[in-house]
Design a protein around this motif. Structure first.
Motif, PDB file in Angstrom:
ATOM      1  N   LEU B 113       0.824  -1.215   0.000  1.00 21.97           N
ATOM      2  CA  LEU B 113       0.000   0.000   0.000  1.00 21.97           C
ATOM      3  C   LEU B 113       0.854   1.258   0.000  1.00 21.97           C
ATOM      4  O   LEU B 113       0.424   2.306  -0.458  1.00 21.97           O
ATOM      5  N   LYS B 114       2.075   1.161   0.519  1.00 19.86           N
ATOM      6  CA  LYS B 114       2.940   2.336   0.555  1.00 19.86           C
ATOM      7  C   LYS B 114       3.435   2.717  -0.843  1.00 19.86           C
ATOM      8  O   LYS B 114       4.029   3.764  -1.039  1.00 19.86           O
ATOM      9  N   GLU B 115       3.205   1.832  -1.787  1.00 19.62           N
ATOM     10  CA  GLU B 115       3.658   2.131  -3.160  1.00 19.62           C
ATOM     11  C   GLU B 115       2.496   2.475  -4.089  1.00 19.62           C
ATOM     12  O   GLU B 115       2.700   2.655  -5.282  1.00 19.62           O
ATOM     13  N   HIS B 116       1.286   2.510  -3.560  1.00 19.12           N
ATOM     14  CA  HIS B 116       0.134   2.730  -4.433  1.00 19.12           C
ATOM     15  C   HIS B 116      -0.821   3.752  -3.840  1.00 19.12           C
ATOM     16  O   HIS B 116      -0.699   4.133  -2.685  1.00 19.12           O
ATOM     17  N   ASP B 117      -1.758   4.150  -4.680  1.00 17.41           N
ATOM     18  CA  ASP B 117      -2.778   5.117  -4.252  1.00 17.41           C
ATOM     19  C   ASP B 117      -4.079   4.353  -4.075  1.00 17.41           C
ATOM     20  O   ASP B 117      -4.604   3.784  -5.028  1.00 17.41           O
ATOM     21  N   ILE B 118      -4.585   4.355  -2.850  1.00 15.43           N
ATOM     22  CA  ILE B 118      -5.833   3.628  -2.627  1.00 15.43           C
ATOM     23  C   ILE B 118      -6.893   4.586  -2.100  1.00 15.43           C
ATOM     24  O   ILE B 118      -6.624   5.418  -1.237  1.00 15.43           O
ATOM     25  N   LYS B 119      -8.080   4.505  -2.682  1.00 20.89           N
ATOM     26  CA  LYS B 119      -9.168   5.385  -2.249  1.00 20.89           C
ATOM     27  C   LYS B 119     -10.441   4.570  -2.079  1.00 20.89           C
ATOM     28  O   LYS B 119     -10.703   3.653  -2.853  1.00 20.89           O
ATOM     29  N   PHE B 120     -11.207   4.945  -1.079  1.00 23.17           N
ATOM     30  CA  PHE B 120     -12.532   4.356  -0.895  1.00 23.17           C
ATOM     31  C   PHE B 120     -13.545   5.390  -1.384  1.00 23.17           C
ATOM     32  O   PHE B 120     -13.781   6.392  -0.715  1.00 23.17           O
ATOM     33  N   GLU B 121     -14.121   5.157  -2.554  1.00 19.73           N
ATOM     34  CA  GLU B 121     -15.069   6.125  -3.123  1.00 19.73           C
ATOM     35  C   GLU B 121     -16.485   5.602  -2.991  1.00 19.73           C
ATOM     36  O   GLU B 121     -16.735   4.422  -3.246  1.00 19.73           O
ATOM     37  N   TRP B 137     -18.435   1.325  -0.714  1.00 17.17           N
ATOM     38  CA  TRP B 137     -17.449   1.970  -1.579  1.00 17.17           C
ATOM     39  C   TRP B 137     -17.039   1.053  -2.722  1.00 17.17           C
ATOM     40  O   TRP B 137     -17.130  -0.166  -2.620  1.00 17.17           O
ATOM     41  N   MET B 140     -10.576   1.879  -5.086  1.00 14.45           N
ATOM     42  CA  MET B 140      -9.796   2.238  -6.273  1.00 14.45           C
ATOM     43  C   MET B 140      -8.305   2.099  -5.954  1.00 14.45           C
ATOM     44  O   MET B 140      -7.816   2.678  -4.983  1.00 14.45           O
ATOM     45  N   ASP B 142      -4.770   2.777  -7.681  1.00 18.42           N
ATOM     46  CA  ASP B 142      -4.144   3.465  -8.823  1.00 18.42           C
ATOM     47  C   ASP B 142      -5.155   3.648  -9.964  1.00 18.42           C
ATOM     48  O   ASP B 142      -4.858   3.395 -11.139  1.00 18.42           O
ATOM     49  N   GLY B 143      -6.364   4.066  -9.604  1.00 14.44           N
ATOM     50  CA  GLY B 143      -7.380   4.356 -10.618  1.00 14.44           C
ATOM     51  C   GLY B 143      -8.171   3.149 -11.096  1.00 14.44           C
ATOM     52  O   GLY B 143      -9.060   3.283 -11.931  1.00 14.44           O
ATOM     53  N   LEU B 144      -7.860   1.980 -10.554  1.00 13.72           N
ATOM     54  CA  LEU B 144      -8.560   0.764 -10.978  1.00 13.72           C
ATOM     55  C   LEU B 144      -9.529   0.308  -9.887  1.00 13.72           C
ATOM     56  O   LEU B 144      -9.135   0.170  -8.728  1.00 13.72           O
ATOM     57  N   PHE B 177      -3.797  -6.435 -12.838  1.00 17.22           N
ATOM     58  CA  PHE B 177      -2.997  -5.365 -12.242  1.00 17.22           C
ATOM     59  C   PHE B 177      -1.663  -5.914 -11.732  1.00 17.22           C
ATOM     60  O   PHE B 177      -0.601  -5.368 -12.031  1.00 17.22           O
TER      61      PHE B 177
END
Lengths: 714, 319
Positions: B113-121, B137, B140, B142-144, B177
């Motif tokens: 996780l420290k190398e990626h962008d994670i979002k709960f949308e 949610w 997401m 890295d946009g996926l 991915f």
């Protein structure tokens, strides 16, 4: 006095709800403290609030340590009812019990109405912590969420998402308030990934912002927004290796969404880590329409589109992360995002190419099986109705000197909804109309046809633009008017806050197009209603609905004052542009002293007319010069008759400001008339003649606005 | 691109699934096998749809092939499938740290996780035909979109108490991915240990995609599909009518009453509907009506299931 901090930690709150909830929490905390006499009105204004996707917080300065003691006196039953033969009756006992005192403690007070029992009680002020612990949970439970959930067994409460922690500090002391199974403490949590799970002690309210900044959380929303914008600027500039003047496309909605999807933002400084990454896509995708590419980036991926200095879309995207990384780390994230975007663009290209296999013309017949509304039939049926409306309106426009390309309008009406059957619109519904316009162009239709289809859903909001061409405007108006008339016919008009078919937006759109079309569109609201329905009952209701929407437009879009709008619409709500011009003219002159005086006089005239009506006094109908006895009434009659002609001419030329200024010059005669003349004379002939004079003056000068509606000072 | 993919050992499709199953088994989930009736989503398996009903705590996980005939692309589109695989995790009631557990599961399959962008949308799930919805949610990475995370609120038109947490992993997406491939068909499913030969997703599934796309779009016999739909519906309605007589049944009869059988019939109807839809045989006007018919079945089954469970519970207490 002490500072008070409250934070509620949640699982990720939906971005669209955060700003509203933050404001509501602040409002609720402040009004609770004010109501409880724990906060002064000056300090109320110094309150600030914060939010991130995982928290809402509010910081209040100078909360009183305790409420002041208070003393209340309650009046009870009359003494003669409260005591019988010197003994307290049940009335006295009940009153004492209700106020928490014994009958012996009740006092007697003499009033003008006789002697009454009073109970005097003293409330010891409670400490702030006690009050907050008791009251704040109720406020939390009352926060409005567009959609909320249960999570604990037994369903004790609903909230937007599960509550994970709370911080409540009054000075350095914890206020152990309880909500949703949690008790507030002095521990918060930082960014999930950048900081991890470790507890963060908050020593005092003032230390909150800094403690979280150290844990990769910017709690101040505006600060976060600013940092995101600056990082976008910098990364965009740095990514402009080809020197083509790259800049990101401004998109306030997207900046807002990303501000509420992130807790941290960095990247303002090239030497540090960045939360914004720029990526590239193959230039070959630029062959797809820009609208499609931007929609994919903005709506599906939350990426900013990038353009060159000429405003042309460039093959780059900008992603805002809830993360930060150095250049190597950004490489990984960039790669992942680019991979997703490529897949999305591939899909869009697949749909675009697939859709070309069935041209719009052939899609028209597919619309027979696409329902518009169950009682109004298919989109094919709708297209027939829209065509009738559009043809009728086009005829009017032509007959009034407007230019309409009849063929283009015909084609556009026929093809308008055909894109609803396309794969691209099924995938990107927000592009309906736009896709139809693009396909029409690609399939060899003329520019006017394509533009009309493209613009048919405009304007989608009060801020949106209106169709660029007459044909587009006519299609947009006809489509909306048909929907409104159809729904009204079924009794499905909007009520209160309910407008499930967005009919208000549709009608606002019609008003806006008529008011703002850059191409000549000589149509009135009445013309639109007449073209849209033959049903008299529906026609009347739609007409009223349109008038309301025009009122809304004048007030909300044009910022006209309530009374000006009323005055202007009282005279006519049919010609939208004319109503706008009249309102603007009234607003321009209403500040003048003479105009105010004339308005006041007109109001007086109307009152006199009303009184005369009540008493059964009739006007003679026309002014008989021989019956004018007083010099001031002669002067008014003569001067107003002279003015009437020029005002009429100015009105005809729509020189409303000049007309209103001319009317204002009538002030000396009007003032003198009312100073000297008694309209309600005892002689019936004189009275009738004077009433006729008022009638004539009002008639001649009220064509722009009903001045009696103008609110004047004093 | 290659350098990034080679930085760590990349999991094969099946290894990724092993690890996720192990991960959830270690957190108390019973590993169930895939359900063997066609479903459009893992949620429709009785292991989710029926087990979330009632008060009994549940922790269960299973990989569920999900069929969506209209999404078929004859194997030509690198990102869309007629049939994909979801890993479904149901946690009733959801543990306090369910989000953290989920994030740990990503770490377990090699996503640092420290190398990626994670979002709960925000993404609220809803299955109107099942009278089911929840809030949650899309996750997401890295946009996926890799996961749908839902707090189930209602099912079969009934409020749930306790609610369930539902985690649905899109396995093909995550594998694509991790392996950094642009086509699902290039995902390495397994590697033969003796030869090192890679068995790809395409090798395992492409023929299925090609043939079932053709079946759904071109071959399926519309008349027969309607017949199947009507006949499954009739049988399901027959069972639901009998289910009205639970009161008169003794314990044994009640216990053996095939509510689960009725559910399979309802699922069959749903699948027939999806096939008809893909075949373009359902007009928009008809669509609403047929969906209402299936809703009657699905919601009817859910209510019968809840009633049966409740009555059996009551009888057990009496005994």
């Amino acid at each position: 006095m002490a500072e008070f901090l409250f934070e509620i930690g949640l699982e990720e709150i939906p971005a669209r709800m955060i700003a509203g909830a933050q404001a509501e929490l602040q409002r609720r905390v402040v009004s609770m403290l004010r109501l409880q006499n724990l906060l002064s009105s000056q300090d109320e204004k110094l309150t600030v609030s914060f939010s991130t996707p995982r928290r809402l917080a509010v910081l209040v300065p100078n909360v009183f340590d305790k409420q002041s003691d208070s003393f209340t006196k309650v009046q009870g039953p009359a003494v003669k009812i409260a005591f019988k033969d010197g003994q307290p009756t049940p009335a006295a006992e009940a009153f004492a019990r209700k106020n928490g005192v014994s009958v012996a403690e009740l006092k007697v007070e003499s009033t003008p109405k006789g002697e009454y029992l009073v109970a005097e009680t003293e409330q010891k002020g409670r400490g702030a912590a006690e009050v907050i612990a008791a009251e704040l949970p109720k406020e939390l439970a009352g926060i409005y969420w567009a959609k909320n959930m249960y999570w604990r067994a037994g369903k004790p409460e609903r909230f937007v998402r599960p509550v994970r922690w709370m911080v409540a500090l009054l000075g350095d002391a914890v206020v152990p308030l309880a909500f949703a199974g949690k008790t507030a403490a002095n521990v918060t949590y930082g960014h999930r990934v950048l900081f991890g799970d470790a507890e963060i002690p908050v020593t005092a309210p003032g230390a909150y912002e800094k403690a979280l900044a150290d844990a990769f959380v910017v709690v101040d929303v505006e600060a976060r927004r600013h940092r995101i914008r600056k990082a976008l600027d910098r990364v965009c500039r740095a990514g402009d290796t080809a020197g083509i003047g790259l800049r990101w496309r401004e998109d306030h909605g997207l900046v807002d969404k990303l501000t509420h999807l992130t807790e941290w933002a960095s990247g303002l400084d090239a030497s540090a880590k960045s939360s914004v990454v720029i990526g590239e896509f193959e230039a070959a995708y630029l062959e797809l329409p820009e609208e499609v590419l931007v929609t994919v980036m903005r709506d599906h991926q939350s990426y900013f589109a990038v353009e060159d200095k000429a405003g042309k879309l460039a093959p780059y995207f900008l992603a805002v992360l809830n993360m930060e990384a150095d250049e190597a780390g950004l490489g990984v994230i960039r790669h992942g995002n680019a991979r997703v975007l490529r897949a999305r663009f591939n899909d869009a290209r697949f749909f675009w190419e697939f859709d070309q296999r069935v041209p719009l013309v052939e899609r028209v017949k597919l619309l027979e099986s696409v329902t518009f509304q169950k009682d109004l039939g298919s989109y094919a049926k709708k297209a027939e109705r829209v065509r009738r409306v559009a043809v009728a309106l086009a005829k009017l426009v032509s007959s009034r000197g407007g230019a309409v390309d009849g063929t283009a309008l015909d084609e556009a009406v026929l093809l308008a909804k055909a894109d609803l059957t396309s794969e691209l619109v099924k995938e990107f519904t927000e592009l309906q109309g736009v896709v139809g316009g693009l396909y029409a162009r690609a399939q060899g239709f003329g520019a006017a046809t394509a533009a009309a289809i493209y613009d048919q859903y405009l304007p989608e909001s009060m801020e949106d633009s209106v169709p660029r061409t007459v044909e587009g405007a006519l299609l947009a108006i006809s489509d909306k008017a048909d929907t409104i008339a159809g729904m009204f016919g079924l009794g499905l008009e909007p009520t209160g806050s309910k407008d499930p078919f967005a009919l208000r937006r549709a009608a606002n759109g019609i008003v806006k197009i008529l008011a703002e079309s850059a191409v000549a569109l000589p149509l009135s609201l009445g013309d639109v209603v007449d073209a849209a329905t033959k049903d008299e009952a529906v026609r009347v209701r739609v007409e009223v609905f349109f008038a309301e929407r025009l009122e809304f437009y004048l007030r909300e879009a044009k910022g006209q004052a309530y009374d000006v709008v009323k005055a202007v619409l009282a005279v006519g709500a049919n010609d939208v542009r004319d109503a706008v011009a009249r309102a603007e003219a009234v607003t321009a002159v209403r500040g003048g002293e003479d105009f105010a005086a004339v308005s006041a006089a007109f109001k007086r005239m109307k009152n006199i007319q009303a009184q005369a009506g009540e008493k059964g006094f009739a006007s003679s109908g026309s002014v008989d010069a021989a019956l004018l006895t007083e010099p001031t009434e002669k002067a008014l009659a003569e001067r107003s008759a002279e003015l009437a002609g020029s005002v009429k001419a100015l009105r005809a030329e729509k020189k409303y400001v000049a007309a209103l200024e001319a009317i204002a010059t009538l002030r000396p005669q009007v003032d003198a008339f009312f100073d000297a003349v008694m309209v309600m004379a005892s002689d019936a002939e004189v009275r009738g003649n004077r009433l006729a004079l008022l009638e004539r003056v009002l008639g001649d000068f009220s064509g722009i606005a009903d001045f009696a509606e103008i609110v004047t000072a004093g | 691109m290659v350098a990034i993919a080679e930085k760590k050992k990349v999991l094969m499709f099946q290894e990724m699934l092993f690890i996720l199953q192990r991960f959830w088994a270690d957190r108390g989930c019973v590993l169930q096998q895939s359900y063997d009736v066609e479903v459009g989503a893992g949620t429709m398996s009785p292991d989710t749809f029926l087990r979330v009903l009632g008060p009994k705590p549940v922790r269960i996980a299973y990989a569920q092939p999900s069929r969506r005939p209209a999404d078929g692309r004859y194997g030509e589109n690198p990102n869309r499938l007629f049939r994909h695989t979801q890993l479904q995790v149901i946690l009733k009631p959801p543990p306090e740290r369910v989000q953290e557990w989920y994030l740990e599961s990503l770490e377990a399959i090699g996503i640092d996780l420290k190398e990626h962008d994670i979002k709960f949308e925000e993404d609220n799930w809803e299955w109107p035909v099942g009278g089911a919805w929840g809030v949650g949610w899309q996750v997401m990475l890295d946009g996926l979109e890799i996961t749908q995370f839902t707090y189930f609120q209602q099912c079969g038109g009934m409020d749930l108490d306790p609610i369930s947490g539902e985690i649905t992993y899109g396995l093909e997406r995550i594998a694509g991915f991790l392996q950094d491939v642009d086509s699902i068909y290039d995902i390495v499913w397994a590697v033969e240990p003796d030869t090192g030969r890679k068995v790809t997703y395409g090798e395992m599934r492409l023929a299925e995609e090609e043939q079932f796309s053709a079946y759904s779009f071109d071959y399926a016999d519309v008349g027969k599909l309607w017949e199947h739909l009507n006949s499954y519906e009739a049988e399901c309605l027959g069972l639901l009518a009998q289910a009205k007589g639970f009161d008169e049944m003794d314990t044994l009869k009640l216990k053996r009453f095939p509510v689960l059988g009725a559910y399979e019939l309802a699922l069959k109807c749903s699948h027939m509907f999806n096939l008809l839809d893909a075949r373009g045989a359902i007009s928009v006007t008809e669509r609403v009506g047929v969906m209402a018919r299936i809703r009657t079945l699905v919601v009817g089954v859910a209510k019968a299931y809840a009633a049966q469970g409740q009555m059996l519970q009551g009888l057990a207490v009496q005994a």
